[in-house]
Enzyme design. Sequence first.
Site, PDB file in Angstrom:
ATOM      1  N   ARG A  23       0.815  -1.215   0.000  1.00  0.00           N
ATOM      2  CA  ARG A  23       0.000   0.000   0.000  1.00  0.00           C
ATOM      3  C   ARG A  23       0.844   1.258   0.000  1.00  0.00           C
ATOM      4  O   ARG A  23       0.385   2.330  -0.370  1.00  0.00           O
ATOM      5  CB  ARG A  23      -0.916   0.024   1.230  1.00  0.00           C
ATOM      6  CG  ARG A  23      -1.900  -1.128   1.301  1.00  0.00           C
ATOM      7  CD  ARG A  23      -2.553  -1.160   2.668  1.00  0.00           C
ATOM      8  NE  ARG A  23      -1.560  -1.406   3.714  1.00  0.00           N
ATOM      9  CZ  ARG A  23      -1.805  -1.321   5.020  1.00  0.00           C
ATOM     10  NH1 ARG A  23      -3.011  -0.955   5.442  1.00  0.00           N
ATOM     11  NH2 ARG A  23      -0.859  -1.580   5.905  1.00  0.00           N
ATOM     12  N   GLN A  48       2.472  25.935  17.978  1.00  0.00           N
ATOM     13  CA  GLN A  48       2.258  26.252  16.572  1.00  0.00           C
ATOM     14  C   GLN A  48       2.913  25.168  15.727  1.00  0.00           C
ATOM     15  O   GLN A  48       3.936  24.607  16.113  1.00  0.00           O
ATOM     16  CB  GLN A  48       2.880  27.624  16.254  1.00  0.00           C
ATOM     17  CG  GLN A  48       2.673  28.100  14.826  1.00  0.00           C
ATOM     18  CD  GLN A  48       3.106  29.546  14.652  1.00  0.00           C
ATOM     19  OE1 GLN A  48       2.696  30.422  15.409  1.00  0.00           O
ATOM     20  NE2 GLN A  48       3.937  29.806  13.653  1.00  0.00           N
ATOM     21  N   HIS A  63      17.845  31.539  11.211  1.00  0.00           N
ATOM     22  CA  HIS A  63      16.827  32.230  11.993  1.00  0.00           C
ATOM     23  C   HIS A  63      16.899  31.802  13.455  1.00  0.00           C
ATOM     24  O   HIS A  63      17.228  30.666  13.756  1.00  0.00           O
ATOM     25  CB  HIS A  63      15.431  31.949  11.422  1.00  0.00           C
ATOM     26  CG  HIS A  63      15.278  32.411  10.009  1.00  0.00           C
ATOM     27  ND1 HIS A  63      14.359  31.863   9.136  1.00  0.00           N
ATOM     28  CD2 HIS A  63      15.929  33.382   9.307  1.00  0.00           C
ATOM     29  CE1 HIS A  63      14.442  32.487   7.961  1.00  0.00           C
ATOM     30  NE2 HIS A  63      15.396  33.407   8.047  1.00  0.00           N
ATOM     31  N   HIS A 120      18.635  28.203  13.219  1.00  0.00           N
ATOM     32  CA  HIS A 120      18.143  27.153  12.332  1.00  0.00           C
ATOM     33  C   HIS A 120      18.210  27.645  10.896  1.00  0.00           C
ATOM     34  O   HIS A 120      17.775  28.756  10.581  1.00  0.00           O
ATOM     35  CB  HIS A 120      16.692  26.802  12.691  1.00  0.00           C
ATOM     36  CG  HIS A 120      16.083  25.768  11.804  1.00  0.00           C
ATOM     37  ND1 HIS A 120      14.747  25.769  11.478  1.00  0.00           N
ATOM     38  CD2 HIS A 120      16.622  24.695  11.162  1.00  0.00           C
ATOM     39  CE1 HIS A 120      14.486  24.740  10.691  1.00  0.00           C
ATOM     40  NE2 HIS A 120      15.607  24.074  10.476  1.00  0.00           N
ATOM     41  N   TYR A 133       7.256  21.598  10.906  1.00  0.00           N
ATOM     42  CA  TYR A 133       7.799  21.986  12.204  1.00  0.00           C
ATOM     43  C   TYR A 133       6.730  21.882  13.287  1.00  0.00           C
ATOM     44  O   TYR A 133       5.591  22.281  13.061  1.00  0.00           O
ATOM     45  CB  TYR A 133       8.218  23.459  12.234  1.00  0.00           C
ATOM     46  CG  TYR A 133       9.047  24.018  11.124  1.00  0.00           C
ATOM     47  CD1 TYR A 133      10.277  24.598  11.413  1.00  0.00           C
ATOM     48  CD2 TYR A 133       8.598  24.053   9.804  1.00  0.00           C
ATOM     49  CE1 TYR A 133      11.043  25.176  10.412  1.00  0.00           C
ATOM     50  CE2 TYR A 133       9.356  24.620   8.808  1.00  0.00           C
ATOM     51  CZ  TYR A 133      10.587  25.187   9.108  1.00  0.00           C
ATOM     52  OH  TYR A 133      11.332  25.766   8.123  1.00  0.00           O
ATOM     53  N   GLU A 144      11.764  37.731  16.297  1.00  0.00           N
ATOM     54  CA  GLU A 144      12.455  36.892  15.318  1.00  0.00           C
ATOM     55  C   GLU A 144      13.645  37.640  14.708  1.00  0.00           C
ATOM     56  O   GLU A 144      13.520  38.784  14.286  1.00  0.00           O
ATOM     57  CB  GLU A 144      11.486  36.454  14.219  1.00  0.00           C
ATOM     58  CG  GLU A 144      10.346  35.592  14.728  1.00  0.00           C
ATOM     59  CD  GLU A 144      10.827  34.346  15.452  1.00  0.00           C
ATOM     60  OE1 GLU A 144      11.775  33.686  14.966  1.00  0.00           O
ATOM     61  OE2 GLU A 144      10.267  34.035  16.521  1.00  0.00           O
TER      62      GLU A 144
END
Length: 200
Positions: A23, A48, A63, A120, A133, A144
Site C-alpha cells: 500500500r 504552533q 533564523h 536554524h 515543524y 524573530e
Amino acid sequence: MRIRELSVEGAVEFTPTALHDDRGLFVSPFQETPFRKATGRPLFNVAQTNHSRSRRGVVRGVHFTATPPGCAKYVYCAQGSALDIVVDIRIGSPTFGSWDAVRVDPHSFRSVYFPIGVGHAFIALENDTVMCYMISGEYVPENEHALHPLDPDLNLPLPKDIPLVISERDQVALTLAEAEQQGLLPRYERCREAEATLWA
C-alpha cells in the site's frame, strides 16, 4: 527509532523505522518515548505548527528567536530533501559557534530537535521540498532575528553546485559577530532557564 546527539549541545537527530508494504508506507517521525530517552523530558507543549515548501536552492535562515521567550523546534521533511542545519549561537554555550547538519527527506524520515536559543537554517536540495515543524511558541515578529547564511565565520555547509536563493531579509541579515556586538545573541544560561519553563 535511532537517536544521535548532534555536535551542537542539546540538538538531537531522530531516525524512525518506516513500515513498507504494497500500500505504501507508515512512519512516525515523532515518538515520545525515544524523545524522553534522548532529552530526559517529554516534548514541549506545541504552540504552533509550520509547513514550508521551497524550490531547489532556497536557503531559509539562519533564523533564531529572542530569548526570553525563546522557541524550541522539532522538524522533519515530508517531501523532497533538504540539508537541515543547527547553529550554536548561544553565548556561553560549550559548543558556541559550531554547527551540525542533517540530510532530511521522506526516505529516512530523520527529524531534528532544536533546543531554545540555537539558530536554524536549511537549504532545499530538490524542488517542492516540504519542511514540517512543531514549535514551542507562536510567531511574534519582533522576537524573530536572522544571521546571514553566507557569514564566513559560520562557514555553513551550503552546496557549491546549487545556485542559492536567499530572501531579501536574509541577504541583509547581520553576521554572527555583528549580532554579538549588538547584544542580539541568546545567552546560554537564559536559554536553559527558558527551556526549563517549557516543562514547569
